[in-house]
Design a protein around this motif. Structure first.
Motif, PDB file in Angstrom:
ATOM      1  N   SER A 145      11.578   1.724  -9.203  1.00  0.00           N
ATOM      2  CA  SER A 145      11.611   0.259  -9.210  1.00  0.00           C
ATOM      3  C   SER A 145      10.234  -0.323  -9.513  1.00  0.00           C
ATOM      4  N   ILE A 146       9.182   0.262  -8.932  1.00  0.00           N
ATOM      5  CA  ILE A 146       7.823  -0.231  -9.163  1.00  0.00           C
ATOM      6  C   ILE A 146       7.421  -0.038 -10.612  1.00  0.00           C
ATOM      7  N   ASN A 147       7.748   1.119 -11.186  1.00  0.00           N
ATOM      8  CA  ASN A 147       7.421   1.392 -12.583  1.00  0.00           C
ATOM      9  C   ASN A 147       8.068   0.368 -13.507  1.00  0.00           C
ATOM     10  N   SER A 148       9.330   0.068 -13.252  1.00  0.00           N
ATOM     11  CA  SER A 148      10.044  -0.911 -14.072  1.00  0.00           C
ATOM     12  C   SER A 148       9.521  -2.324 -13.824  1.00  0.00           C
ATOM     13  N   TYR A 149       9.263  -2.660 -12.567  1.00  0.00           N
ATOM     14  CA  TYR A 149       8.822  -4.007 -12.196  1.00  0.00           C
ATOM     15  C   TYR A 149       7.469  -4.350 -12.809  1.00  0.00           C
ATOM     16  N   LEU A 150       6.587  -3.349 -12.929  1.00  0.00           N
ATOM     17  CA  LEU A 150       5.253  -3.558 -13.504  1.00  0.00           C
ATOM     18  C   LEU A 150       5.188  -3.129 -14.967  1.00  0.00           C
ATOM     19  N   ASP A 151       6.352  -2.993 -15.603  1.00  0.00           N
ATOM     20  CA  ASP A 151       6.429  -2.690 -17.038  1.00  0.00           C
ATOM     21  C   ASP A 151       5.680  -1.421 -17.413  1.00  0.00           C
ATOM     22  N   ALA A 152       5.700  -0.422 -16.541  1.00  0.00           N
ATOM     23  CA  ALA A 152       5.088   0.890 -16.783  1.00  0.00           C
ATOM     24  C   ALA A 152       3.596   0.803 -17.094  1.00  0.00           C
ATOM     25  N   ASP A 153       2.927  -0.227 -16.610  1.00  0.00           N
ATOM     26  CA  ASP A 153       1.490  -0.389 -16.824  1.00  0.00           C
ATOM     27  C   ASP A 153       0.730   0.481 -15.815  1.00  0.00           C
ATOM     28  N   ILE A 154       0.068   1.541 -16.300  1.00  0.00           N
ATOM     29  CA  ILE A 154      -0.565   2.534 -15.430  1.00  0.00           C
ATOM     30  C   ILE A 154      -1.620   1.905 -14.528  1.00  0.00           C
ATOM     31  N   ARG A 155      -2.471   1.045 -15.089  1.00  0.00           N
ATOM     32  CA  ARG A 155      -3.549   0.447 -14.304  1.00  0.00           C
ATOM     33  C   ARG A 155      -2.980  -0.369 -13.149  1.00  0.00           C
ATOM     34  N   LYS A 156      -1.966  -1.148 -13.433  1.00  0.00           N
ATOM     35  CA  LYS A 156      -1.380  -1.994 -12.391  1.00  0.00           C
ATOM     36  C   LYS A 156      -0.659  -1.165 -11.329  1.00  0.00           C
ATOM     37  N   ILE A 157       0.017  -0.101 -11.757  1.00  0.00           N
ATOM     38  CA  ILE A 157       0.725   0.751 -10.796  1.00  0.00           C
ATOM     39  C   ILE A 157      -0.273   1.469  -9.895  1.00  0.00           C
ATOM     40  N   ARG A 158      -1.393   1.938 -10.458  1.00  0.00           N
ATOM     41  CA  ARG A 158      -2.425   2.604  -9.656  1.00  0.00           C
ATOM     42  C   ARG A 158      -2.979   1.653  -8.592  1.00  0.00           C
ATOM     43  N   ILE A 159      -3.235   0.412  -8.986  1.00  0.00           N
ATOM     44  CA  ILE A 159      -3.737  -0.575  -8.029  1.00  0.00           C
ATOM     45  C   ILE A 159      -2.732  -0.757  -6.896  1.00  0.00           C
ATOM     46  N   ALA A 160      -1.462  -0.910  -7.280  1.00  0.00           N
ATOM     47  CA  ALA A 160      -0.416  -1.124  -6.277  1.00  0.00           C
ATOM     48  C   ALA A 160      -0.306   0.062  -5.325  1.00  0.00           C
ATOM     49  N   ILE A 161      -0.416   1.295  -5.855  1.00  0.00           N
ATOM     50  CA  ILE A 161      -0.289   2.489  -5.023  1.00  0.00           C
ATOM     51  C   ILE A 161      -1.476   2.618  -4.065  1.00  0.00           C
ATOM     52  N   PHE A 162      -2.692   2.479  -4.590  1.00  0.00           N
ATOM     53  CA  PHE A 162      -3.875   2.671  -3.738  1.00  0.00           C
ATOM     54  C   PHE A 162      -3.956   1.617  -2.630  1.00  0.00           C
ATOM     55  N   ILE A 163      -3.817   0.357  -3.011  1.00  0.00           N
ATOM     56  CA  ILE A 163      -3.902  -0.691  -1.997  1.00  0.00           C
ATOM     57  C   ILE A 163      -2.681  -0.650  -1.088  1.00  0.00           C
ATOM     58  N   GLY A 164      -1.521  -0.397  -1.686  1.00  0.00           N
ATOM     59  CA  GLY A 164      -0.285  -0.361  -0.914  1.00  0.00           C
ATOM     60  C   GLY A 164      -0.222   0.777   0.090  1.00  0.00           C
ATOM     61  N   THR A 165      -0.995   1.862  -0.128  1.00  0.00           N
ATOM     62  CA  THR A 165      -1.034   2.962   0.842  1.00  0.00           C
ATOM     63  C   THR A 165      -2.229   2.863   1.794  1.00  0.00           C
ATOM     64  N   LEU A 166      -3.317   2.236   1.344  1.00  0.00           N
ATOM     65  CA  LEU A 166      -4.471   2.053   2.227  1.00  0.00           C
ATOM     66  C   LEU A 166      -4.153   1.075   3.363  1.00  0.00           C
ATOM     67  N   ILE A 167      -3.338   0.067   3.063  1.00  0.00           N
ATOM     68  CA  ILE A 167      -2.936  -0.891   4.107  1.00  0.00           C
ATOM     69  C   ILE A 167      -2.214  -0.172   5.251  1.00  0.00           C
ATOM     70  N   PRO A 168      -1.205   0.662   4.961  1.00  0.00           N
ATOM     71  CA  PRO A 168      -0.554   1.388   6.055  1.00  0.00           C
ATOM     72  C   PRO A 168      -1.500   2.340   6.787  1.00  0.00           C
TER      73      PRO A 168
END
Length: 404
Positions: free
Chosen positions: A202-225
């Motif tokens: 879902s994230i890949n599709s939602y961010l149009d497979a943009d690697i830079r944006k997905i990396r940002i989402a993963i790093f920040i999205g996991t550092l918060i937890p």
């Protein structure tokens, strides 16, 4: 687009912060804060790595909006699709069952007491029906509700920390494990605490497979937890005396038991209810993300066999199996998480490692590769194998059982 990055980051964090976090005090009570810290950081590194592996493999997808099972078929044929689909669905059903039982126990604590466990089952039904309606609306509805609840979750969490941290005692934080092997036994439960992989499609599709944006989402999205987990464990281990806490949890190893233990040990009913509120919000955001993952997985499967994928078909297929488990085993919170940890070791480690290995062989010039090379893949694979056998060692009595 920046708004989508924020939404994706919060969906990853919201999906991650759920039952795994709430189970931490239940399973780590006998471990001590020091070993809990080591375990959390190690699992964060491992599962962020495999999440990035999924992103690496998605570069080779023939279509942007495919599920992980389609990627598995692309590299391993129909066997890969079947294994990926079955492991994903059973994993998600186990997680959803845990969230429903946990959420139901919290809701039931607000209902009048009845004979038997009927009030607990009513709480389970209320939790599922009300929140399931948002999942049926789709990812935009989940995104909007997640943002709103995430703010409420942060506020409740801050209040809990402000009330608990001043009560923390150094002697509680420096407590050593009652049994060193408990650290190993707790891994499958803690393992589910970074389970954002279920929404990578879902994230890949939602961010149009943009690697830079997905990396940002993963790093920040996991550092918060990770930050939230460390503060949560600092508060609970610092405030709750190890021996008292273990004794109370043995009597009631549920989230409602955690609320009661917090109130009883600290002497503060208000603090106990704040823990209940935070737990409820954490469960809800994770419930939404995981249920959305089941929608995606079941829909991907039905498309493959040319069956209808409308909401009237997907809704019962998504909610009836975990709801049935929750109604038959209303106190099965930790048990459901244990099953989820076992399955997630395959889906969150073995599968992305295998896909990345094949993708690197067939596409040696991918624009983006996760650091670590093939040696990183081998080490992560070994860790996955170890995690898979832990529950069986516990059943044999070789490793001690955790609470619940």
């Amino acid at each position: 687009m920046k708004n989508k990055i924020l939404g994706s980051t919060l969906m990853i964090a919201g999906t991650t912060i759920g039952a795994g976090m709430l189970a931490m005090p239940l399973t780590s009570a006998g471990m001590g804060f020091g070993m809990t810290l080591v375990l959390l950081v190690g699992l964060w590194l491992l599962l962020t790595y495999t999440g990035l592996l999924f992103m690496e493999v998605y570069q080779t997808a023939k279509q942007q909006d495919v599920g992980v099972a389609t990627l598995a078929e692309q590299y391993f044929g129909m066997t890969g699709r079947v294994l990926a689909t079955v492991s994903l669905l059973v994993l998600l059903y186990a997680l959803l069952a845990a969230y429903i039982t946990g959420g139901g126990s919290l809701v039931s604590g607000l209902l009048p007491e009845t004979e038997g466990d009927s009030h607990l089952k009513i709480g389970i039904l209320l939790f599922t029906v009300i929140l399931g309606a948002f999942v049926v609306v789709g990812i935009k509805g989940v995104d909007g509700l997640t943002r709103l609840l995430f703010i409420g979750k942060i506020i409740a969490f801050v209040f809990v920390l402000l009330m608990m941290l001043p009560k923390a005692k150094l002697e509680n934080l420096t407590a050593v494990p009652l049994d060193n092997l408990l650290v190993i036994s707790a891994i499958p439960i803690f393992f589910t605490s970074f389970g954002f992989h279920v929404i990578m499609g879902s994230i890949n599709s939602y961010l149009d497979a943009d690697i830079r944006k997905i990396r940002i989402a993963i790093f920040i999205g996991t550092l918060i937890p990770l930050g939230a987990y460390l503060l949560w464990q600092l508060a609970t281990h610092g405030v709750l005396s190890q021996n008292e806490f273990v004794t109370l949890l043995n009597q009631d190893p549920t989230l409602n038991g955690l609320v009661k233990a917090t109130s009883q040990i600290t002497g503060s009913t208000i603090l106990g209810e704040m823990v209940r509120l935070f737990s409820a919000l954490a469960l809800i955001t994770s419930f939404l993300g995981v249920a959305m993952g089941i929608f995606e997985g079941v829909g991907d499967l039905l498309k493959r066999v040319n069956l209808p994928t409308n909401r009237f078909v997907l809704t019962p297929l998504t909610f009836i199996p975990p709801l049935a488990f929750a109604l038959f085993y209303p106190n099965g919170f930790i048990a459901a998480l244990g099953y989820a940890g076992l399955l997630f070791a395959f889906y969150g480690l073995i599968l992305p490692i295998g896909l990345a290995w094949k993708a690197r062989q067939q596409h040696p010039n991918l624009p983006y590769r996760v650091a670590g090379g093939n040696m990183g893949l081998i080490l992560a694979f070994i860790m996955g194998g170890v995690i898979i056998i832990i529950p069986f060692l516990m059943q044999k009595g070789i490793l001690p059982s955790v609470a619940g």
